[in-house]
Design a protein around this motif. Structure first.
Motif, PDB file in Angstrom:
ATOM      1  N   ALA A 164       0.755  -1.147   0.130  1.00 10.98           N
ATOM      2  CA  ALA A 164       0.007   0.089   0.143  1.00 10.98           C
ATOM      3  C   ALA A 164       0.803   1.326  -0.163  1.00 10.98           C
ATOM      4  N   LEU A 165       1.825   1.277   0.596  1.00 13.38           N
ATOM      5  CA  LEU A 165       2.861   2.237   0.986  1.00 13.38           C
ATOM      6  C   LEU A 165       4.153   1.936   0.682  1.00 13.38           C
ATOM      7  N   SER A 166       5.068   2.539   0.028  1.00 13.75           N
ATOM      8  CA  SER A 166       6.582   2.266  -0.253  1.00 13.75           C
ATOM      9  C   SER A 166       7.331   3.318  -0.026  1.00 13.75           C
ATOM     10  N   LEU A 203      -3.968   8.892   0.906  1.00 10.10           N
ATOM     11  CA  LEU A 203      -2.710   9.050   1.959  1.00 10.10           C
ATOM     12  C   LEU A 203      -3.080  10.095   2.922  1.00 10.10           C
ATOM     13  N   ARG A 204      -3.951   9.770   4.202  1.00  6.12           N
ATOM     14  CA  ARG A 204      -4.292  10.467   4.961  1.00  6.12           C
ATOM     15  C   ARG A 204      -3.369  10.439   6.311  1.00  6.12           C
ATOM     16  N   ARG A 205      -3.425  11.496   7.209  1.00  8.45           N
ATOM     17  CA  ARG A 205      -2.776  11.584   8.364  1.00  8.45           C
ATOM     18  C   ARG A 205      -3.205  12.192   9.528  1.00  8.45           C
ATOM     19  N   THR A 206      -2.949  11.884  10.701  1.00 10.14           N
ATOM     20  CA  THR A 206      -3.396  12.626  11.811  1.00 10.14           C
ATOM     21  C   THR A 206      -1.968  13.408  12.435  1.00 10.14           C
ATOM     22  N   PHE A 207      -2.467  14.382  13.255  1.00 15.36           N
ATOM     23  CA  PHE A 207      -1.355  15.145  13.997  1.00 15.36           C
ATOM     24  C   PHE A 207      -1.101  14.845  15.495  1.00 15.36           C
ATOM     25  N   GLN A 208       0.184  15.003  15.906  1.00 13.81           N
ATOM     26  CA  GLN A 208       0.342  14.912  17.107  1.00 13.81           C
ATOM     27  C   GLN A 208      -0.424  15.894  18.140  1.00 13.81           C
ATOM     28  N   GLN A 209      -0.339  17.059  17.541  1.00 18.78           N
ATOM     29  CA  GLN A 209      -1.090  18.232  17.926  1.00 18.78           C
ATOM     30  C   GLN A 209      -2.461  18.233  17.206  1.00 18.78           C
ATOM     31  N   GLU A 215     -12.112   6.949   3.421  1.00 18.01           N
ATOM     32  CA  GLU A 215     -11.801   5.830   2.741  1.00 18.01           C
ATOM     33  C   GLU A 215     -10.399   5.954   2.278  1.00 18.01           C
ATOM     34  N   PRO A 216      -9.379   5.955   2.986  1.00 16.76           N
ATOM     35  CA  PRO A 216      -7.956   5.866   2.575  1.00 16.76           C
ATOM     36  C   PRO A 216      -7.477   4.726   2.291  1.00 16.76           C
ATOM     37  N   ALA A 217      -6.109   4.790   1.435  1.00 19.84           N
ATOM     38  CA  ALA A 217      -5.478   3.418   1.169  1.00 19.84           C
ATOM     39  C   ALA A 217      -4.413   3.407   2.354  1.00 19.84           C
ATOM     40  N   PHE A 229     -12.184  -0.859   7.463  1.00 15.50           N
ATOM     41  CA  PHE A 229     -12.152   0.312   6.464  1.00 15.50           C
ATOM     42  C   PHE A 229     -11.183  -0.201   5.224  1.00 15.50           C
ATOM     43  N   LYS A 230     -10.929  -1.285   5.195  1.00 11.78           N
ATOM     44  CA  LYS A 230      -9.991  -1.554   3.774  1.00 11.78           C
ATOM     45  C   LYS A 230      -8.730  -0.787   3.558  1.00 11.78           C
ATOM     46  N   CYS A 231      -8.064  -0.508   4.743  1.00 11.88           N
ATOM     47  CA  CYS A 231      -6.880   0.267   4.620  1.00 11.88           C
ATOM     48  C   CYS A 231      -5.893  -0.230   5.373  1.00 11.88           C
ATOM     49  N   SER A 232      -4.645   0.257   4.878  1.00  5.97           N
ATOM     50  CA  SER A 232      -3.481  -0.126   5.917  1.00  5.97           C
ATOM     51  C   SER A 232      -3.140   1.307   6.901  1.00  5.97           C
TER      52      SER A 232
END
Ligand SMILES: Nc1ncnc2c1ncn2[C@@H]1O[C@H](COP(=O)(O)OP(=O)(O)OP(=O)(O)O)[C@@H](O)[C@H]1O
Length: 555
Positions: free
Chosen positions: A326-328, A403-409, A471-473, A503-506
Motif C-alpha cells: 500500500a505504501l513504499s 494518503l491521510r494523516r493525523t497530527f500529534q497536536q 476511505e484512505p488507502a 475500512f479496507k486500509c493500511s
C-alpha cells in the motif's frame, strides 16, 4: 432614511472583513479600498456616458474589485500574520494615493451617478440596498456552507490541517479574498449610487482600519456581527455629534472596546453563538444521546468482534495480502541544515496491515510522517502509494489520493460540529448512519457536538474518524494514544487493529506506547538517529539488542 441606507451599505465592507479575517484568519486592513474600487468603476462608467441599469452597475462594482482581491490573495499564499497586515495596509495606502491623484471620475464636474427611475427616492433606494444586502448574504452563506467555504475556517485553524483533509489552502485563500473583495465592491457601487459623488478620502487607511476594528469587535464572521458593526458606525458618530463631542472620539471608543476581541479572537456575535452552542450542548439531543462516552461505550462488544462493517458494502478481510505494498518508502532522506533527520529510510507497508514506526525522541518519526504526507517537499528518495509515485505532489493532493494523516497536536477545526468535520474530511456526502457508525467505532463524541466543546483526546478521535471516512488507502496516525487514559488507549488499540478489515486500509502508527504497539501491529520498524535499525514482527524487532540499547541507552 439616509442614515439607515448608510448603515445597510456599511455592512458590506464589515462583512467582507468578517469573511477574510473572521473566517479565514487572514488580516486585511484594506477592505475600504475594494469599496473604493467598486465606487470608482461605477463612477467611471457613469462619466463615460454609459447609462446602465442600477442592478448591472452594482454587479460591475463588485466584479471590478475581484482582480484586486485575487492579487492580495496571491500575496497571502506566501505571507502570514502581521506581514499580511502590512501588505494590505500598503495596498490601502496605494489605493488612497491613487484616489488622491485620480479623483473619482465625474467628481469635479459634479456628474452624479443616476440611480434610474424607480430608485430615485431615498426610501426606494433604501429598500433596494436592503434587497442587495439580502442577496449578498444569501450567496455568501451558500458559499460559506460549501466545501470551499468551510475550508476557510479550516485554514484559519491550521493550513497543515486543511491540506491533510485534501483541501488546497491556495484555493481557500484565493477564493476568500475574491469573495471578500466582491462584497466590498458591491458596497462601493451602492455608496456612489446613494450619494451621487464620493470623495476618495472615504476610502483611506484610517476608515479601513475602523472597518477592521468594527468587524473584530462585533464578530463580523456572522452576519449579525456585521450588521451590529455597521449600525454602530452610523449611530455612535450621530450620538457624539448630538452630545457635542468630536467625532474622532468614536474611533477611539471602537479601538478600546475591540481590545478584548483582538486578544481572544472572538467578537460579540461569536461569543454569543459560542454561549448558545454550549448551552444546547449541555442539553440532551432529541435522540436522547448526550455527549457522553458511556452511552457509546455500550457498543464496544460489536466492534470487538469485528463483525460490523461501517459501510454496507463488501468490506471483508482479504484472504491474501495483495502483492503491491500500500505504501513504499524508498531510500528516504531529509536534511535540516546540518541535521540529517532521515538517512536512507526504506519501509514497505503491506496492503491491509498495521505497521508501527517507533524510536526514541528525535529518531525522525515525525519527520518521516511529514515527508511521506507531503509536508516536507525537500526530501530525497521515493514515496509510492499503491505503486503510484507521489514525489512532487503537494500534501492536499496526497490526501486526495488516499494518503491521510493525523497530527500529534490536534488540528480539528473548533468552529465545526463533529459531523461537519467528518463531512469535510470525507469529501463526499455522509448520511447520519455512516457518521454515527464511525463515531461509535472510534468512541468519539456525538455528531452534533461542536468540536470547540470536546476535550483534546476526543478531538484526536474525531481526526482519526475523519481519516477513516475518507476511505484512505493508508492512514498515518501520529501518536494517536497521546493524552488518552490507559483504558481508552487499550480500546483505541483494538480499533486500530480492526481498521484494515473494517475500512479496507493500511495503518501506519507512530507510537511511544509499546503495549499498544505489541498488541495491534503486524510489523514494526524502529528508527534511531534517522536510520532504520530493526524491522519485523513486534516481538522480534523490539527485542533486538540494538533496539533495546537505543531505547535504554545501554550496551
Ligand atoms: N525544523 C527542524 N529544523 C531542524 N532540525 C529539526 C527540525 N525538525 C526536527 N529536527 C531534528 O530532526 C531530528 C528528528 O526529529 P523528529 O521530530 O522527526 O523526531 P521524532 O522521532 O519525531 O521525535 P519525538 O518522538 O520527540 O517527536 C531531531 O534531531 C530534531 O532535532
Amino acid at each position: 432614511m439616509y442614515l439607515a441606507t448608510a448603515a445597510v451599505i456599511g455592512v458590506f465592507p464589515i462583512l467582507s472583513v468578517g469573511l477574510i479575517t473572521g473566517r479565514a484568519g487572514i488580516i486585511t486592513l484594506c477592505q475600504l479600498s475594494f469599496t473604493g474600487i467598486g465606487a470608482w468603476s461605477v463612477a467611471a462608467l457613469n462619466a463615460a456616458g454609459y447609462s446602465l441599469p442600477i442592478g448591472l452597475l452594482i454587479l460591475l462594482g463588485g466584479l471590478a474589485a475581484v482582480p484586486f482581491g485575487l492579487l492580495l490573495g496571491l500575496a497571502s499564499l506566501r505571507l502570514r500574520g502581521i506581514n499580511m497586515g502590512i501588505v494590505t495596509l500598503m495596498f490601502a495606502a496605494a489605493a488612497a494615493a491613487y484616489f488622491q491623484l485620480y479623483p473619482l471620475p465625474g467628481l469635479s464636474a459634479g456628474k452624479v451617478v443616476d440611480r434610474g427611475a424607480p430608485f430615485e427616492s431615498d426610501s426606494a433606494f433604501f429598500w433596494l440596498s436592503l434587497t442587495v444586502l439580502a442577496l449578498v448574504v444569501g450567496v455568501v452563506s451558500l458559499v460559506s456552507r460549501s466545501r470551499t467555504g468551510t475550508s476557510w475556517l479550516v485554514v484559519r485553524t491550521s493550513e497543515r490541517g486543511a491540506a491533510s483533509l485534501g483541501l488546497p489552502t491556495a484555493v481557500a485563500k484565493l477564493t476568500v479574498f475574491m469573495v471578500g473583495a466582491a462584497v466590498s465592491g458591491v458596497g462601493g457601487a451602492l455608496l456612489i449610487a446613494q450619494t451621487g459623488v464620493v470623495s476618495g478620502d472615504s476610502f483611506g487607511i484610517l476608515p479601513s482600519i475602523v472597518v477592521f476594528t468594527l468587524a473584530i469587535l462585533f464578530g463580523a464572521r456572522f452576519i449579525e456581527g456585521a450588521i451590529l458593526g455597521a449600525l454602530a458606525s452610523v449611530v455612535v458618530p450621530q450620538l457624539l455629534l448630538a452630545a457635542g463631542i468630536p467625532n474622532d472620539i468614536g474611533t477611539l471608543i471602537f479601538a478600546v472596546t475591540a481590545l478584548p476581541a483582538l486578544r481572544t479572537g472572538y467578537g460579540m456575535a461569536e461569543a454569543l453563538r459560542a454561549r448558545l452552542a454550549r448551552r444546547s450542548n449541555n442539553n440532551p439531543a432529541p435522540d436522547g444521546r448526550r455527549e457522553s462516552k458511556r452511552s457509546i461505550s455500550r457498543d464496544r462488544s460489536r466492534w470487538r468482534q469485528g463483525t460490523e462493517p461501517v459501510h454496507t458494502d463488501d468490506r471483508v478481510l482479504p484472504t491474501a495480502v495483495e502483492a503491491t505494498p500500500a505504501l513504499s518508502i524508498l531510500d528516504l532522506s531529509v536534511q535540516y541544515g546540518s541535521v540529517r533527520a532521515l538517512d536512507g529510510v526504506t519501509i514497505s507497508v503491506p496492503s491491509r496491515s498495521v505497521v508501527a514506526i517507533v524510536g526514541p525522541n528525535g529518531a525522525g518519526k515525525s519527520t518521516l510522517v511529514d515527508a511521506v504526507a507531503g509536508f516536507l517537499p525537500g526530501y530525497t528518495g521515493e514515496v509510492r502509494l499503491n505503486g503510484t509515485n507521489l514525489d512532487g505532489w503537494q500534501a492536499h493532493r496526497r490526501a486526495q489520493a488516499g494518503l491521510r494523516r493525523t497530527f500529534q497536536q490536534v488540528r480539528a477545526t473548533a468552529d465545526l460540529t463533529v459531523q461537519q468535520y467528518l463531512q469535510l474530511a470525507a469529501g463526499r456526502r455522509l448520511d447520519r448512519d455512516e457518521v454515527d457508525a464511525v463515531l461509535d467505532f472510534v468512541q468519539g463524541p456525538t455528531a452534533r457536538s461542536l468540536i470547540a466543546n470536546v476535550d483534546v483526546g476526543s478531538r484526536r478521535l474525531i481526526e482519526i474518524g475523519g481519516g477513516l471516512v475518507s476511505e484512505p488507502a493508508v492512514l498515518l496516525l501520529d501518536e494517536p494514544a497521546a493524552g488518552l487514559p490507559s483504558s481508552e488507549s487499550e480500546l483505541l488499540g483494538e480499533r486500530i487493529s480492526l481498521m484494515p478489515s473494517v475500512f479496507k486500509c493500511s495503518v501506519v502508527v507512530i507510537e511511544h506506547d509499546m503495549t499498544l504497539v505489541h498488541s495491534v501491529c503486524d510489523e514494526v520498524t524502529v528508527l534511531n538517529f534517522g536510520r532504520v535499525i530493526a524491522t519485523g514482527s513486534p516481538k522480534h524487532a523490539l527485542s533486538d539488542p540494538l533496539v533495546v540499547s537505543a531505547f535504554l541507552g545501554a550496551e
